[in-house]
Design an enzyme around this catalytic site. Structure first.
Site, PDB file in Angstrom:
ATOM      1  N   THR A  12       0.835  -1.188   0.000  1.00  0.00           N
ATOM      2  CA  THR A  12       0.000   0.000   0.000  1.00  0.00           C
ATOM      3  C   THR A  12       0.879   1.251   0.000  1.00  0.00           C
ATOM      4  OG1 THR A  12      -1.902   1.051   1.071  1.00  0.00           O
ATOM      5  CG2 THR A  12      -0.175   0.199   2.516  1.00  0.00           C
ATOM      6  N   GLU A  13       0.339   2.346  -0.509  1.00  0.00           N
ATOM      7  CA  GLU A  13       1.037   3.638  -0.514  1.00  0.00           C
ATOM      8  C   GLU A  13       2.321   3.640  -1.353  1.00  0.00           C
ATOM      9  OE1 GLU A  13      -0.440   6.271   0.767  1.00  0.00           O
ATOM     10  OE2 GLU A  13      -2.064   5.054   1.571  1.00  0.00           O
TER      11      GLU A  13
ATOM     12  N   GLY B 274       2.117   4.277  -4.713  1.00  0.00           N
ATOM     13  CA  GLY B 274       1.879   5.194  -5.818  1.00  0.00           C
ATOM     14  C   GLY B 274       0.965   4.668  -6.908  1.00  0.00           C
ATOM     15  N   LYS B 275       0.163   3.647  -6.605  1.00  0.00           N
ATOM     16  CA  LYS B 275      -0.745   3.088  -7.620  1.00  0.00           C
ATOM     17  C   LYS B 275      -1.732   4.130  -8.127  1.00  0.00           C
ATOM     18  CE  LYS B 275      -2.560  -0.167  -5.166  1.00  0.00           C
ATOM     19  NZ  LYS B 275      -1.924   0.230  -3.888  1.00  0.00           N
ATOM     20  N   THR B 276      -2.288   4.921  -7.216  1.00  0.00           N
ATOM     21  CA  THR B 276      -3.283   5.914  -7.629  1.00  0.00           C
ATOM     22  C   THR B 276      -2.633   7.045  -8.412  1.00  0.00           C
ATOM     23  OG1 THR B 276      -4.649   5.369  -5.702  1.00  0.00           O
ATOM     24  CG2 THR B 276      -5.111   7.458  -6.814  1.00  0.00           C
TER      25      THR B 276
ATOM     26  N   LYS C 120     -11.793   1.084 -10.243  1.00  0.00           N
ATOM     27  CA  LYS C 120     -11.225   0.598  -8.981  1.00  0.00           C
ATOM     28  C   LYS C 120     -12.301  -0.237  -8.290  1.00  0.00           C
ATOM     29  CE  LYS C 120      -8.334   1.398  -5.076  1.00  0.00           C
ATOM     30  NZ  LYS C 120      -7.073   2.032  -4.693  1.00  0.00           N
TER      31      LYS C 120
ATOM     32  N   SER D  72     -10.955   1.832  -0.397  1.00  0.00           N
ATOM     33  CA  SER D  72     -11.091   2.128   1.033  1.00  0.00           C
ATOM     34  C   SER D  72     -10.648   3.555   1.301  1.00  0.00           C
ATOM     35  CB  SER D  72     -10.242   1.157   1.863  1.00  0.00           C
ATOM     36  OG  SER D  72     -10.682  -0.172   1.698  1.00  0.00           O
TER      37      SER D  72
ATOM     38  N   ASP E 276      -9.638   7.854  -4.103  1.00  0.00           N
ATOM     39  CA  ASP E 276      -8.839   7.542  -5.294  1.00  0.00           C
ATOM     40  C   ASP E 276      -9.569   7.951  -6.570  1.00  0.00           C
ATOM     41  OD1 ASP E 276      -6.896   6.518  -3.639  1.00  0.00           O
ATOM     42  OD2 ASP E 276      -7.580   4.449  -3.834  1.00  0.00           O
TER      43      ASP E 276
ATOM     44  N   GLU F 215      -7.332  -0.422 -11.059  1.00  0.00           N
ATOM     45  CA  GLU F 215      -6.382  -0.276  -9.950  1.00  0.00           C
ATOM     46  C   GLU F 215      -6.773  -1.176  -8.789  1.00  0.00           C
ATOM     47  OE1 GLU F 215      -4.820   2.897  -6.576  1.00  0.00           O
ATOM     48  OE2 GLU F 215      -6.101   3.627  -8.197  1.00  0.00           O
ATOM     49  N   GLY F 216      -5.800  -1.888  -8.276  1.00  0.00           N
ATOM     50  CA  GLY F 216      -6.027  -2.756  -7.136  1.00  0.00           C
ATOM     51  C   GLY F 216      -6.027  -1.999  -5.814  1.00  0.00           C
TER      52      GLY F 216
ATOM     53  N   GLY G  59      -4.228  -1.977  -2.229  1.00  0.00           N
ATOM     54  CA  GLY G  59      -3.091  -2.500  -1.478  1.00  0.00           C
ATOM     55  C   GLY G  59      -2.222  -3.402  -2.332  1.00  0.00           C
TER      56      GLY G  59
ATOM     57  N   PRO H  54      10.251  10.157 -11.404  1.00  0.00           N
ATOM     58  CA  PRO H  54      10.880  10.927 -10.334  1.00  0.00           C
ATOM     59  C   PRO H  54       9.850  11.268  -9.257  1.00  0.00           C
ATOM     60  CG  PRO H  54      10.367  12.365 -12.165  1.00  0.00           C
ATOM     61  CD  PRO H  54      10.031  10.980 -12.621  1.00  0.00           C
TER      62      PRO H  54
ATOM     63  N   ILE I 141       7.314  13.372  -7.287  1.00  0.00           N
ATOM     64  CA  ILE I 141       6.403  14.403  -7.775  1.00  0.00           C
ATOM     65  C   ILE I 141       6.127  15.396  -6.647  1.00  0.00           C
ATOM     66  CG2 ILE I 141       4.109  14.859  -8.723  1.00  0.00           C
ATOM     67  CD1 ILE I 141       4.194  12.023  -9.906  1.00  0.00           C
TER      68      ILE I 141
END
Length: 240
Positions: free
Chosen positions: A12-13, A15-17, A38, A42, A55, A116-117, A119, A205, A207
């Site tokens: 999780t966290e 950078g998928k979103t 998605k 959550s 998201d 997008e998944g 986690g 890089p 952001i």
């Protein structure tokens, strides 16, 4: 007939979103009839008096994508916790058949789907133990893996790739996110390219000023325009 890719992460966290939003921005800017999907989200935010997946709201703010939230995010929960727990706390159950029906609606109206998944890959979606990798496989998507650049990412990336392949998923590419110039980061990139067995490895890089929960895109659009050729992403997609 639609083509698509499923964004998964090493954790999780990672950078998928951000990656999903950037790809949607490039797709729509290039006049692709694309949708963001998605299945399980959550964490929600207030948008014009309505509760919306944070998201989905961020992707919309960055790219301009707009769709009925019940279709784009068939399961959206207020609590920013693991999917099975979020569903239990809300008194609901995540049903893969409901997700499949929402996807069918998008496929009927869009040419490209960026999914997008939630986690990591080995995430239970309900208390019966339906796993996220099982859902992705049943929906027929190839996957694009998002990984961190820093210490530990070699282990996390190779473990996730191993599980994905064991589950029968096609890993078409890797995005290494928030890359700096440290020796560790640069060696991580080289090592992943050497050991992952994936031809398409992209780097992004860091952001500035991006915040998915608050809806701040920072310079996300500019970074994606400079670093990602959307044609390369489209080439990874398959019919779903």
């Amino acid at each position: 007939m639609s083509k698509g890719i499923y964004i998964i992460g090493t954790d999780t966290e990672v950078g998928k979103t951000v990656v999903s939003a950037g790809l949607m921005y490039l797709l729509l800017k290039n006049n692709e009839h694309a949708a963001y999907f998605k299945p399980v989200a959550s964490g929600e935010v207030d948008v014009s008096g309505a509760k919306l997946s944070a998201d989905l709201a961020f992707v919309g703010a960055v790219s301009g994508f707009s769709e009925d939230p019940k279709i784009a995010t068939p399961y959206s929960f207020a609590d920013a916790v693991a999917p099975h727990l979020a569903a239990r706390l809300s008194g609901r159950r995540i049903d893969p058949d409901v997700i499949s029906k929402s996807l069918d609606e998008l496929k009927a109206r869009y040419d490209v789907i960026v999914a997008e998944g939630a986690g990591g890959l080995a995430v239970p979606l309900n208390d019966e133990g339906t796993m996220q990798y099982e859902l992705i496989g049943s929906l027929g998507f190839p996957v694009l893996l998002v990984a961190r650049a820093g210490l530990g990412t070699i282990n996390h990336t190779l473990l996730t790739l191993g599980m994905a392949r064991q589950a029968g998923l096609k890993v078409k590419g890797i995005v290494i996110n928030s890359v700096g110039q440290t020796l560790i980061e640069q060696d991580n990139i080289a090592t992943i390219k050497k050991l992952a067995g994936v031809d398409a490895v992209f780097t992004l890089p860091a952001i500035d000023a991006v915040d998915t929960e608050k809806g701040y895109p920072g310079d996300l659009r500019d970074v994606f325009e400079r670093t990602i050729d959307i044609g390369d992403i489209l080439a990874l997609m398959e019919t779903v």
